[in-house]
Design an enzyme around this catalytic site. Structure first.
Site, PDB file in Angstrom:
ATOM      1  N   ASP A   1       0.857  -1.186   0.000  1.00 12.93           N
ATOM      2  CA  ASP A   1       0.000   0.000   0.000  1.00 12.93           C
ATOM      3  C   ASP A   1       0.898   1.242   0.000  1.00 12.93           C
ATOM      4  OD1 ASP A   1      -2.366   1.454   0.369  1.00 12.93           O
ATOM      5  OD2 ASP A   1      -2.192   1.389   2.561  1.00 12.93           O
ATOM      6  N   HIS A   2       0.607   2.195  -0.853  1.00 13.81           N
ATOM      7  CA  HIS A   2       1.413   3.428  -0.937  1.00 13.81           C
ATOM      8  C   HIS A   2       2.901   3.142  -1.115  1.00 13.81           C
ATOM      9  CE1 HIS A   2      -1.971   6.063  -0.157  1.00 13.81           C
ATOM     10  NE2 HIS A   2      -2.332   5.231   0.805  1.00 13.81           N
TER      11      HIS A   2
HETATM   12  P1  13P Z   1      -8.363   4.941   6.327  1.00 15.02           P
HETATM   13  O1  13P Z   1      -7.429   5.805   7.114  1.00 15.02           O
HETATM   14  O2  13P Z   1      -9.620   5.675   6.002  1.00 15.02           O
HETATM   15  O3  13P Z   1      -8.620   3.637   6.933  1.00 15.02           O
HETATM   16  O4  13P Z   1      -7.660   4.670   4.898  1.00 15.02           O
HETATM   17  C1  13P Z   1      -6.742   3.626   4.741  1.00 15.02           C
HETATM   18  C2  13P Z   1      -6.034   3.671   3.437  1.00 15.02           C
HETATM   19  O5  13P Z   1      -6.370   4.362   2.510  1.00 15.02           O
HETATM   20  C3  13P Z   1      -4.883   2.776   3.297  1.00 15.02           C
HETATM   21  O6  13P Z   1      -4.232   2.969   2.076  1.00 15.02           O
HETATM   22  O1  G3H Z   2      -2.988   4.812   3.965  1.00 21.68           O
HETATM   23  C1  G3H Z   2      -2.188   4.445   4.776  1.00 21.68           C
HETATM   24  C2  G3H Z   2      -2.435   3.488   5.851  1.00 21.68           C
HETATM   25  O2  G3H Z   2      -3.456   3.852   6.717  1.00 21.68           O
HETATM   26  C3  G3H Z   2      -1.155   3.148   6.524  1.00 21.68           C
HETATM   27  O3  G3H Z   2      -0.818   3.967   7.570  1.00 21.68           O
HETATM   28  O4  G3H Z   2       1.612   4.395   7.253  1.00 21.68           O
HETATM   29  O5  G3H Z   2       0.560   4.564   9.519  1.00 21.68           O
HETATM   30  O6  G3H Z   2       0.880   2.345   8.433  1.00 21.68           O
HETATM   31  P1  G3H Z   2       0.654   3.813   8.251  1.00 21.68           P
HETATM   32 ZN    ZN Z   3      -4.277   5.007   1.346  1.00 24.39          ZN
END
Ligand code: 13P
Ligand code: G3H
Ligand code: ZN
Length: 317
Positions: free
Chosen positions: A82-83
């Site tokens: 993710d990201h």
């Molecule tokens: P929330 O902070 O709304 O749960 O979003 C999570 C998210 O987009 C993870 O990539």
């Molecule tokens: O969108 C991002 C997620 O909520 C991850 O958050 O970087 O604190 O793990 P984090």
């Molecule tokens: Zn996100």
């Protein structure tokens, strides 16, 4: 059941008008809670790891926890970064068995975002791994996703076709008013998503899976209970579930949820400790957190995502 990439999942979700939940994982209890919920509802799922979670637990720990959970439950699942913030991180994840990656170039100028995303796509395609790109910026502050409210930027529908064609991404995260973290929409603001932008994008990119980040609903009952335990989550506000249901019936095929898992985890642990002051075995409160995660994910699948009974479970002896 081996981990699969997201292409087949999204194709079915698009045609049948539901969305796949993408849940952030950072430890064994989160992985197990999600896996059990998906097994019980026969829902496909995406386990996702943020760069922050990768730093916390390590990519090999998390990848192997997910692989074991999928083997044990026979669910249909993908493992996704993710990201992803660099080509190198995406490559490392792919080498460790991830079946999907996000390369987040959304803070870069348009053509630099294309260039970075394209590089990841070229590598990932050779490994049969799907790629999510992002156009537009969400507000919100987290470890690796930082964008103050005034810098948030809705996705420009006029850019999406060129972005998708030039990069070759399999899915696209867009900004239509959701945001990361607990304080979505700002104080005194009525929750609002730009469905007009989503509709335009849907017309420009027919049959193409769209991703919504920042899609926690921030249950107010949970927030109030946490406030009573002294957790400072005042003014927290999320995306109403009916808006997510509407998006899931449209071209949104992946809905990202992290904050709701965090709230449920913290509440379960606080509650367990308050009700069992004599207990200090971590399995008590971690177990309570795992059950709360399972309940939350089941509720999302049944009430919001619509992804229940969407695969035939593999029987595990
Ligand atoms: P929330 O902070 O709304 O749960 O979003 C999570 C998210 O987009 C993870 O990539
Ligand atoms: O969108 C991002 C997620 O909520 C991850 O958050 O970087 O604190 O793990 P984090
Ligand atoms: Zn996100």
């Amino acid at each position: 059941m081996p981990l699969i990439n997201t292409k087949f999942m999204f194709k079915k979700a698009y045609v049948e008008h539901y969305a796949i939940g993408a849940f952030n994982v950072c430890n064994m209890e989160t992985v197990q809670g999600i896996a059990l919920a998906c097994k019980e509802t026969q829902s496909p799922v995406i386990f996702q790891v943020s760069p922050g979670a990768q730093k916390y637990a390590g990519i090999k720990y998390l990848a192997n926890l997910v692989k074991i959970a999928v083997d044990e439950t026979g669910i249909e699942a993908a493992l996704h970064i993710d990201h992803g913030n660099s080509f190198e991180l995406c490559k490392m994840c792919i080498e460790n068995g991830f079946t999907s990656v996000m390369i987040d170039g959304s803070s870069l100028p348009f053509y630099e975002n294309i260039e970075l995303t394209k590089k990841v796509v070229e590598y990932a395609k050779r490994k049969n791994v799907s790629v999510e790109g992002e156009l537009g910026r969400l507000q919100g502050i987290e470890d690796h996703v930082e964008c103050p409210y005034e810098h948030s930027l809705f996705t420009d529908p006029d850019q999406v076709k060129e972005f998708v064609q030039k990069t070759g991404v399999d899915s696209l995260a867009i900004a239509i008013g959701t945001s990361h973290g607990l304080n979505k929409f700002g104080p005194n603001t009525v929750p609002d998503l730009k469905f007009d932008i989503l509709e335009k994008i849907e017309k420009i990119l027919p049959d193409f899976p769209i991703v919504l980040h920042g899609a926690s609903s921030v249950n107010q009952e949970t927030v109030n209970k946490l406030l009573k335990f002294g957790v400072k989550v005042g003014n927290a506000k999320g995306v109403p579930e009916e808006m997510l249901c509407r998006a899931a019936k449209m071209s949104v095929c992946k809905i990202n949820i992290d904050s709701d898992l965090r709230l449920a985890t913290t509440l379960a642990i606080k509650k367990f400790m308050a009700e069992n002051p004599e207990k200090f075995d971590p399995r008590g409160y971690f177990g309570a957190a795992r059950s709360a995660i399972c309940d939350l994910v089941k509720a999302k699948i049944l009430n919001v995502l619509g992804s229940f009974k969407k695969f035939e479970p593999i029987s595990i002896d």
